[in-house]
Design a protein around this motif. Structure first.
Motif, PDB file in Angstrom:
ATOM      1  N   ASP A   1       0.812  -1.221   0.000  1.00  0.00           N
ATOM      2  CA  ASP A   1       0.000   0.000   0.000  1.00  0.00           C
ATOM      3  C   ASP A   1       0.844   1.270   0.000  1.00  0.00           C
ATOM      4  OD1 ASP A   1      -2.185  -1.743   0.189  1.00  0.00           O
ATOM      5  OD2 ASP A   1      -2.055  -1.746   2.371  1.00  0.00           O
TER       6      ASP A   1
ATOM      7  N   GLY B   1      -4.508  -4.394  -3.760  1.00  0.00           N
ATOM      8  CA  GLY B   1      -5.510  -3.366  -4.008  1.00  0.00           C
ATOM      9  C   GLY B   1      -4.768  -2.115  -4.410  1.00  0.00           C
ATOM     10  N   HIS B   2      -4.792  -1.792  -5.705  1.00  0.00           N
ATOM     11  CA  HIS B   2      -4.012  -0.657  -6.227  1.00  0.00           C
ATOM     12  C   HIS B   2      -4.968   0.463  -6.626  1.00  0.00           C
ATOM     13  CE1 HIS B   2      -0.510  -3.603  -7.307  1.00  0.00           C
ATOM     14  NE2 HIS B   2      -0.756  -3.514  -6.015  1.00  0.00           N
TER      15      HIS B   2
ATOM     16  N   THR C   1      -7.385  -1.148   0.996  1.00  0.00           N
ATOM     17  CA  THR C   1      -8.092  -1.036  -0.277  1.00  0.00           C
ATOM     18  C   THR C   1      -8.837  -2.340  -0.574  1.00  0.00           C
ATOM     19  OG1 THR C   1      -6.223   0.303  -0.995  1.00  0.00           O
ATOM     20  CG2 THR C   1      -7.739  -0.406  -2.706  1.00  0.00           C
TER      21      THR C   1
ATOM     22  N   ARG D   1      -5.051   0.254   8.822  1.00  0.00           N
ATOM     23  CA  ARG D   1      -3.630  -0.111   8.714  1.00  0.00           C
ATOM     24  C   ARG D   1      -2.891   0.351   9.966  1.00  0.00           C
ATOM     25  NH1 ARG D   1      -3.566   2.423   2.692  1.00  0.00           N
ATOM     26  NH2 ARG D   1      -4.494   0.667   1.590  1.00  0.00           N
TER      27      ARG D   1
HETATM   28 MG    MG Z   1      -2.895  -1.681  -1.749  1.00  0.00          MG
END
Ligand code: MG
Ligand code: GDP
Ligand code: IMO
Length: 450
Positions: A27, A54-55, A323, A329
């Motif tokens: 991330d 997860g971009h 994401t 986080r």
């Molecule tokens: Mg990510």
């Protein structure tokens, strides 16, 4: 979307292709930089991981989050390849295609998937979750037990089957009903017994129904499934330039990360040759993507973690929520011992320092530049082992913060002096130049070294 407003520097290198990898625990903002670099590459290639990634990309008022399809899909003239090293959940790919199409993004012959990429099946996801639940209580009195805090996307069990060999299904198998049925007949009887032993209360797996379901998905994806190794070599010989989009990150690498609190693939640049069939010598530049601080999702050692109001402030300002899973986080100070290690194993040639804007307003900043070991000695070497890393104490250098907001700056030279000093120390310690400084999620919030 074709007209990029950020001029990316042209780098001259020996190999014609570019790699992009996360240098921390994921991330770091890889999606944003893949999107920016797509303009000067012809092909974007995923080589590792699966739908655990997860971009995110922000383009104007549009926000995209991609899990399996490479970020290059957002650029009309870019070919996107999912290489053999990726574990592919066909349901997720079909869902992403449908979502992108709904938003006016074309997905057709610009997406190819390796026929040798292994398939994530529903029983992998059930197994992933069941194992995590089992491990949560495996050591009484230890919070979270031995669970890893996976994304529960079936990644570990799918890669385990790949290594087991006879119990895995590859994308090419989805195109042949007989092959698929034969494999699933064996796999289902085995897996039903294993899931029962893990305490999962489900009906026995139905090989006939799974065959029909996955054969149908194979049919829907058939136009995309091909031998990507030959394709990539042909495109490379024709002078096309590739951008390898690393998923997950170096410290989660199965061999080089904080084992066992890692993912199940080689997510550093070292995974590119095996995950695509292209030799490493074809890679000229490697972008190491790093946050200006540290974050981690899931369990595992995190020496510079801040479980106080500073950590909470970073989480809120940086919108540090997963994401893929939406989990908060864990946040902490920048650990340069870790970043330098990741840059070393990935051969980073330039850095992108992301989310610098999030640190505005903090009075004092800290950077970890050494570890104090249990015997009182100091070391500047990273320790890719969870138990031993969990016993070190971080040694910090202190920096004055800056109070100005920086998310509207357009020139790196106009950054406050304190921010410049912070970046200078990163470059000096890691020994790799920072080419890109990111001060916000949008394309224009990017300061590129002239
Ligand atoms: Mg990510
Ligand atoms: P990836 O997995 O490495 O692609 O990163 P994620 O997309 O999971 O998480 C990065 C988050 O930070 C996303 O929400 C981005 O939109 C956001 N982001 C990227 N660069 C910046 C930046 O420079 N500043 C801020 N505030 N947010 C950023
Ligand atoms: P991107 O590409 C952050 C973490 C999980 C968990 C561990 C193992 O978006 O940076 P897995 O489901 O892979 O078996 O989980 O790895 N993890 C990530 N953390 N970003 C990611 O990807 C991650 N991919 C896996 O949280 O701790």
């Amino acid at each position: 979307m074709q007209n990029r407003q950020i001029e990316m520097k042209q780098t001259s290198t020996s190999g014609q292709h570019t790699a992009l990898v996360g240098l921390q625990w994921g991330d770091e903002g890889k999606g944003k930089i893949v999107d920016l670099l797509t303009a000067r590459h012809d092909v974007t290639v995923r080589y590792n991981g699966g739908a655990n990634a997860g971009h995110s990309v922000v383009i104007g008022d549009q926000r995209y989050a991609l899990h399996l399809i490479p970020v290059g899909i957002l650029s009309p003239d870019t070919m996107c390849v999912i290489g053999n090293g990726v574990v592919v959940d066909p349901e997720v790919v079909l869902h992403e295609i449908a979502q992108l199409t709904e938003r006016g993004i074309h997905v057709g012959d610009n997406l190819v998937i390796s026929d040798r990429a292994h398939v994530v099946m529903p029983y992998h996801k059930v197994h992933d979750a069941a194992l995590e639940t089992f491990l949560e209580t495996a050591v009484i009195g230890r919070e979270g037990g031995l669970s890893i805090g996976t994304t529960r996307r079936g990644i570990g069990p799918a890669y385990a089957d790949k290594v087991h060999r006879s119990t895995s299904i590859r994308m090419g198998d989805l195109l042949d009903r007989n092959v698929l049925h034969e494999k699933l007949t064996v796999i289902c009887s085995l897996r039903s017994a294993e899931l029962k032993a893990l305490g999962v209360d489900t009906e026995p797996l139905d090989a006939d129904a799974l065959t029909e379901q996955y054969f149908d998905m194979g049919r829907q994806l058939s136009q995309h499934i091909t031998d990507t190794t030959y394709l990539l070599h042909e495109l490379s010989a024709a002078g096309k330039r590739f951008l390898f989009e690393g998923a997950n990150a170096c410290l989660l690498d199965i061999d080089h990360g904080t084992y066992p609190y890692v993912t199940s693939s080689n997510c550093s640049a070292l995974g590119i040759p095996s995950g695509t069939g292209l030799p490493g010598s074809m890679i000229g530049s490697v972008y190491g993507i790093m946050k200006a601080y540290s974050t981690r999702v899931g369990a595992g050692p995190f020496p510079t973690e801040l479980t106080n109001d500073i950590g909470d402030a970073i989480r809120e300002r940086g919108r540090e929520y997963g994401t893929t899973t939406g989990r908060p986080r864990r946040c902490g100070w920048l650990d340069l011992v870790a970043v330098r290690y990741s840059a070393m194993i990935s051969g980073a040639t330039q850095l992108a320092c992301m989310l610098l804007d999030v640190l505005s307003g903090l009075e004092t900043l800290r950077i970890c530049t050494a570890y104090e070991l249990p015997d009182g000695t100091r070391s500047d070497r990273f320790i890719p082992d969870a138990a031993r890393l969990g016993r070190i104490t971080p040694v910090y250098e202190e920096f004055s913060g800056w109070q100005e907001t920086i998310d509207d700056l357009t020139d790196r030279k106009s950054l406050p002096d304190a921010a410049q000093r912070y970046l200078d120390r990163i470059e000096q310690f890691v020994g790799v130049p920072i080419e890109i400084v990111s001060v916000g999620p949008e394309r224009l919030q990017t300061l590129v070294e002239a």
